[in-house]
Structure formats: C-alpha cells, structure tokens
Motif scaffolding. Structure first.
Motif, PDB file in Angstrom:
ATOM      1  N   TYR A   1      32.941  69.773  35.255  1.00  0.00           N
ATOM      2  CA  TYR A   1      33.864  68.776  34.712  1.00  0.00           C
ATOM      3  C   TYR A   1      33.240  67.970  33.593  1.00  0.00           C
ATOM      4  O   TYR A   1      33.950  67.493  32.698  1.00  0.00           O
ATOM      5  N   ASP A   2      31.931  67.834  33.598  1.00  0.00           N
ATOM      6  CA  ASP A   2      31.272  67.215  32.455  1.00  0.00           C
ATOM      7  C   ASP A   2      31.495  68.078  31.213  1.00  0.00           C
ATOM      8  O   ASP A   2      31.812  67.577  30.128  1.00  0.00           O
ATOM      9  N   GLU A   3      31.391  69.387  31.411  1.00  0.00           N
ATOM     10  CA  GLU A   3      31.627  70.312  30.300  1.00  0.00           C
ATOM     11  C   GLU A   3      33.095  70.286  29.875  1.00  0.00           C
ATOM     12  O   GLU A   3      33.401  70.284  28.675  1.00  0.00           O
ATOM     13  N   PHE A   4      34.010  70.257  30.842  1.00  0.00           N
ATOM     14  CA  PHE A   4      35.428  70.260  30.501  1.00  0.00           C
ATOM     15  C   PHE A   4      35.798  69.051  29.652  1.00  0.00           C
ATOM     16  O   PHE A   4      36.471  69.196  28.622  1.00  0.00           O
ATOM     17  N   PHE A   5      35.397  67.859  30.068  1.00  0.00           N
ATOM     18  CA  PHE A   5      35.805  66.667  29.333  1.00  0.00           C
ATOM     19  C   PHE A   5      35.108  66.534  27.985  1.00  0.00           C
ATOM     20  O   PHE A   5      35.539  65.738  27.150  1.00  0.00           O
ATOM     21  N   ASN A   6      34.069  67.343  27.760  1.00  0.00           N
ATOM     22  CA  ASN A   6      33.404  67.341  26.459  1.00  0.00           C
ATOM     23  C   ASN A   6      33.853  68.490  25.564  1.00  0.00           C
ATOM     24  O   ASN A   6      33.315  68.670  24.472  1.00  0.00           O
ATOM     25  N   LEU A   7      34.843  69.262  26.027  1.00  0.00           N
ATOM     26  CA  LEU A   7      35.397  70.318  25.184  1.00  0.00           C
ATOM     27  C   LEU A   7      36.077  69.721  23.956  1.00  0.00           C
ATOM     28  O   LEU A   7      36.459  68.556  23.937  1.00  0.00           O
ATOM     29  N   SER A   8      36.273  70.552  22.958  1.00  0.00           N
ATOM     30  CA  SER A   8      36.989  70.112  21.764  1.00  0.00           C
ATOM     31  C   SER A   8      38.455  69.849  22.091  1.00  0.00           C
ATOM     32  O   SER A   8      38.988  70.334  23.105  1.00  0.00           O
ATOM     33  N   VAL A   9      39.104  69.083  21.244  1.00  0.00           N
ATOM     34  CA  VAL A   9      40.527  68.801  21.412  1.00  0.00           C
ATOM     35  C   VAL A   9      41.320  70.097  21.497  1.00  0.00           C
ATOM     36  O   VAL A   9      42.211  70.256  22.346  1.00  0.00           O
ATOM     37  N   GLU A  10      41.010  71.050  20.634  1.00  0.00           N
ATOM     38  CA  GLU A  10      41.753  72.309  20.595  1.00  0.00           C
ATOM     39  C   GLU A  10      41.659  73.059  21.916  1.00  0.00           C
ATOM     40  O   GLU A  10      42.622  73.685  22.374  1.00  0.00           O
ATOM     41  N   ASP A  11      40.495  72.999  22.560  1.00  0.00           N
ATOM     42  CA  ASP A  11      40.286  73.735  23.804  1.00  0.00           C
ATOM     43  C   ASP A  11      41.013  73.112  24.990  1.00  0.00           C
ATOM     44  O   ASP A  11      41.161  73.746  26.033  1.00  0.00           O
ATOM     45  N   LYS A  12      41.457  71.869  24.841  1.00  0.00           N
ATOM     46  CA  LYS A  12      42.144  71.197  25.948  1.00  0.00           C
ATOM     47  C   LYS A  12      43.653  71.076  25.714  1.00  0.00           C
ATOM     48  O   LYS A  12      44.377  70.597  26.594  1.00  0.00           O
ATOM     49  N   LEU A  13      44.125  71.531  24.567  1.00  0.00           N
ATOM     50  CA  LEU A  13      45.544  71.373  24.237  1.00  0.00           C
ATOM     51  C   LEU A  13      46.472  72.066  25.223  1.00  0.00           C
ATOM     52  O   LEU A  13      47.583  71.598  25.482  1.00  0.00           O
ATOM     53  N   GLY A  14      46.029  73.170  25.794  1.00  0.00           N
ATOM     54  CA  GLY A  14      46.888  73.950  26.671  1.00  0.00           C
ATOM     55  C   GLY A  14      47.327  73.231  27.931  1.00  0.00           C
ATOM     56  O   GLY A  14      48.347  73.600  28.528  1.00  0.00           O
ATOM     57  N   VAL A  15      46.566  72.210  28.355  1.00  0.00           N
ATOM     58  CA  VAL A  15      46.920  71.489  29.583  1.00  0.00           C
ATOM     59  C   VAL A  15      47.247  70.021  29.322  1.00  0.00           C
ATOM     60  O   VAL A  15      47.554  69.282  30.246  1.00  0.00           O
ATOM     61  N   TYR A  16      47.220  69.597  28.072  1.00  0.00           N
ATOM     62  CA  TYR A  16      47.448  68.180  27.765  1.00  0.00           C
ATOM     63  C   TYR A  16      48.930  67.819  27.806  1.00  0.00           C
ATOM     64  O   TYR A  16      49.797  68.594  27.423  1.00  0.00           O
ATOM     65  N   SER A  17      49.214  66.599  28.291  1.00  0.00           N
ATOM     66  CA  SER A  17      50.572  66.080  28.293  1.00  0.00           C
ATOM     67  C   SER A  17      50.526  64.569  28.102  1.00  0.00           C
ATOM     68  O   SER A  17      49.517  63.924  28.412  1.00  0.00           O
ATOM     69  N   GLU A  18      51.616  63.991  27.604  1.00  0.00           N
ATOM     70  CA  GLU A  18      51.696  62.539  27.431  1.00  0.00           C
ATOM     71  C   GLU A  18      51.847  61.817  28.765  1.00  0.00           C
ATOM     72  O   GLU A  18      51.675  60.613  28.850  1.00  0.00           O
ATOM     73  N   LYS A  19      52.191  62.564  29.823  1.00  0.00           N
ATOM     74  CA  LYS A  19      52.356  61.961  31.149  1.00  0.00           C
ATOM     75  C   LYS A  19      52.118  63.032  32.204  1.00  0.00           C
ATOM     76  O   LYS A  19      52.188  64.229  31.919  1.00  0.00           O
ATOM     77  N   PRO A  20      51.827  62.630  33.438  1.00  0.00           N
ATOM     78  CA  PRO A  20      51.600  63.613  34.502  1.00  0.00           C
ATOM     79  C   PRO A  20      52.828  64.487  34.721  1.00  0.00           C
ATOM     80  O   PRO A  20      53.959  64.023  34.635  1.00  0.00           O
TER      81      PRO A  20
END
Length: 340
Positions: free
Chosen positions: A82-101
């Motif tokens: 999870y340390d690695e996950f939260f330090n990923l680039s913005v592009e690598d996290k776009l697939g799961v990002y949302s403005e709300k749960p």
C-alpha cells in the motif's frame, strides 16, 4: 485526481483553509497512549482467551490480538504494497479513482463525498469488497502488479482470523459456535492513507465515529488511532504485527447491549505518512438481513433493548446521519430508531 491529498500535499508549508477544522472539531490536547487496552495472545489457553476477550468487549469495545495466524511477513508485505500503491503516478490510479465512494473498488479522498463537505479530512482511501474473491478481485487495482495475488492471500487469512475471534466472542456469551456467521456475509477492506500534515493540530484524519458493521480488524503502522472511553480520548498503541479489533453497532444490538460499540478517530502527524488497513465484517446491505438481539441474551433482568430491523434500513439511516452531520459527530445515534 488532483483532489487526493497524497497527490498535492508533499512539501506544503501550511494547511489549506478548506482542511482547517473549526476549533471545536479539532483533536485538542495531546493524548497519551493507553496501556490499559487489552493485548490478547490467541495462542494462550482458550478459556483464558475467551474471558479476556469478553471483558475487553464489555469495558472497551476494543482490544488487540497477537499470534492470530496472519504471518508477520504477510502483514509487512501488505504495508509495503500500500505504500507503493499510494505513491503510484496519477495515471496509474485513474482506473479506480472516484469523486465519492462507490459500491465497487474506489479510490477517493476525505469523507463520504468531497463536494458536499464544508471542510475536508486529511486522508485518501482505497475501498473494495473482498468476498468472494473470484467475484470481486477483477475490479481491484491493476497496479502494483502483485496487488491481486497478495491481497487475495491476505483476505483468506484475515477471514479465518475474523471468524475465529467471532466464535470466541460467541463462546464467552454462551452462544453457539458460528452464531455470528449469518450476519457476517460482507467482507470489505478500506485502506486509509494519512499523508504528513504541516500542522496536525488544525486538521483531522477522521473524526470520532462508530462503525456501522458487526466487527472491524485494523492493521496500523504508526500511532494515530484513538478511542473514546469514560468521557476522554485514549491513544491505541501501534503494536507491530497486531490487529486492533473494534466492535460496531450490529454486535452491540445483537448482544442486547452487553458488548460495547466503540467511538474512535484518526489523527495526523507532521513527519511521516500513516497507513491503516481496515477489514470490515458485517451483513450485506443488498440482502434482506434481519438484525435483532439474541434470544439467549434477553432475560427478565436484561430485557430486550432493540426491536428487529432490516440492516439495509439501518445503513440508509446511518448514511443519512453521516451526510447531515458535520464531521466530529459523523453518525449521531444510529441505533436510536430501533430502541424499545
């Protein structure tokens, strides 16, 4: 993605105004770590374990467990993942990002819905359902590449531990083995990331709240968790490779008030990120699950405290309170409508 605290907070010198809590909603004076919170070795004598867990559930609504069956290496690997996950680039996290749960796998920031908050929490959260693994793992993050494999193994081991602890609680109450299985269909993880904050006295990680589910298992790497007892806040020591076990509203109702639901909150620090890996057990709100006090625990001297209710109705009430209350009292008294 720019809303994620972890994406913009590195190196900031002051807390932005929309993260500054009003004075009455701040953590207040420094709270020392409480040495009275029970730490229970699950390899000790079973009868001793049962009595210690029951006492902890009645007095604190919370305890820590060691020698619980989840290996030290697995827990260390999860923190590294999870340390690695939260330090990923913005592009690598776009697939799961949302403005709300959302119901599925979601990476979001602050509390329930960023756009509706008057002030925000200093945290980002990755949340997703876990059981059954085959059903839910396709929606989990694609990066880091080992995510699905490692989290899948962790889910299995935490699930074993969770049901073991629930059976120990049932035994202490005089209930049958497996009693809580019927209200433990849903298994969800929430990984909270609290980046360093330039002034932790002004901001909050998460305000005081009670969990809506049955029981929660938390793995933490640094101090920041506090619980409310006897009118004051107490710090929970971050013991390496231990799980913090805290009780939610449903176990309080099912045990007819015998076991305590515990209010807790998350604080910040100015030097390092803090990560908490949280696993929730509880009823599935999409199923018609009825929650009511165990008949074995209702007696003339301990009359029934709560009427039977549908869990999905409870969750709707809980969320309505959460949206309508300012941070600092996230969920009010969510069981009040069901008291007799």
């Amino acid at each position: 993605m720019a809303l994620l605290v972890s994406s913009w907070s590195n190196g900031v010198k002051s807390v932005p105004k929309d993260y500054v809590m009003p004075p009455e909603r701040r953590a207040g004076d420094f709270v020392t770590v409480c040495k009275e919170i029970p730490v229970i070795d699950l390899q000790n004598d079973r009868s001793e374990i049962v009595q210690k867990i029951l006492k902890a559930c009645q007095e604190f609504g919370l305890f820590q467990v060691i020698n619980h069956g989840v290996s030290d290496k697995m827990m260390e690997n999860m923190m590294a993942l999870y340390d690695e996950f939260f330090n990923l680039s913005v592009e690598d996290k776009l697939g799961v990002y949302s403005e709300k749960p959302c119901k599925g796998c979601t990476l979001y920031t602050s509390g329930l819905e960023y756009a509706k908050e008057d002030v925000h929490y200093w945290k980002d959260t990755l949340k997703h359902p876990c059981h059954p693994i085959d059903k839910h793992s396709p929606s989990w993050p694609e990066k880091p590449a080992r995510y699905k494999e490692e989290v899948g193994r962790y889910v299995v081991e935490v699930r074993k531990m969770g049901f073991k602890i629930l059976d120990l609680i049932a035994e202490g109450l005089g209930l049958n083995e497996g009693y809580f299985n019927g209200v433990s269909q849903e298994h969800t993880m929430a990984i909270n990331r609290y980046p360093p904050c330039p002034d932790p006295s002004l901001a909050m990680g998460i305000a005081g709240h009670n969990d809506p589910n049955l029981i929660t298992f938390l793995q933490q790497d640094r101090y920041g968790l506090q619980v409310h007892k006897d009118g004051k806040w107490m710090g929970v020591e971050p013991i390496p490779n231990a799980f913090v076990v805290n009780l939610g509203y449903q176990i309080h109702a099912i045990t007819n008030g015998k076991l305590k639901v515990v209010e807790h909150r998350g604080l910040l620090n100015s030097t390092t990120s803090r990560t908490s890996i949280v696993t929730f057990f509880g009823p599935n709100p999409e199923l018609p699950t009825v929650v009511e006090p165990a008949k074995e625990l209702v007696t003339p001297s301990n009359p029934q405290m709560f009427k039977a209710y549908q869990y999905n109705e409870f969750i709707a009430n809980y969320l309505a309170l959460a949206y309508n209350c300012r941070p600092g009292s996230l969920n009010g008294s969510a069981l009040d409508p069901y008291r007799l």
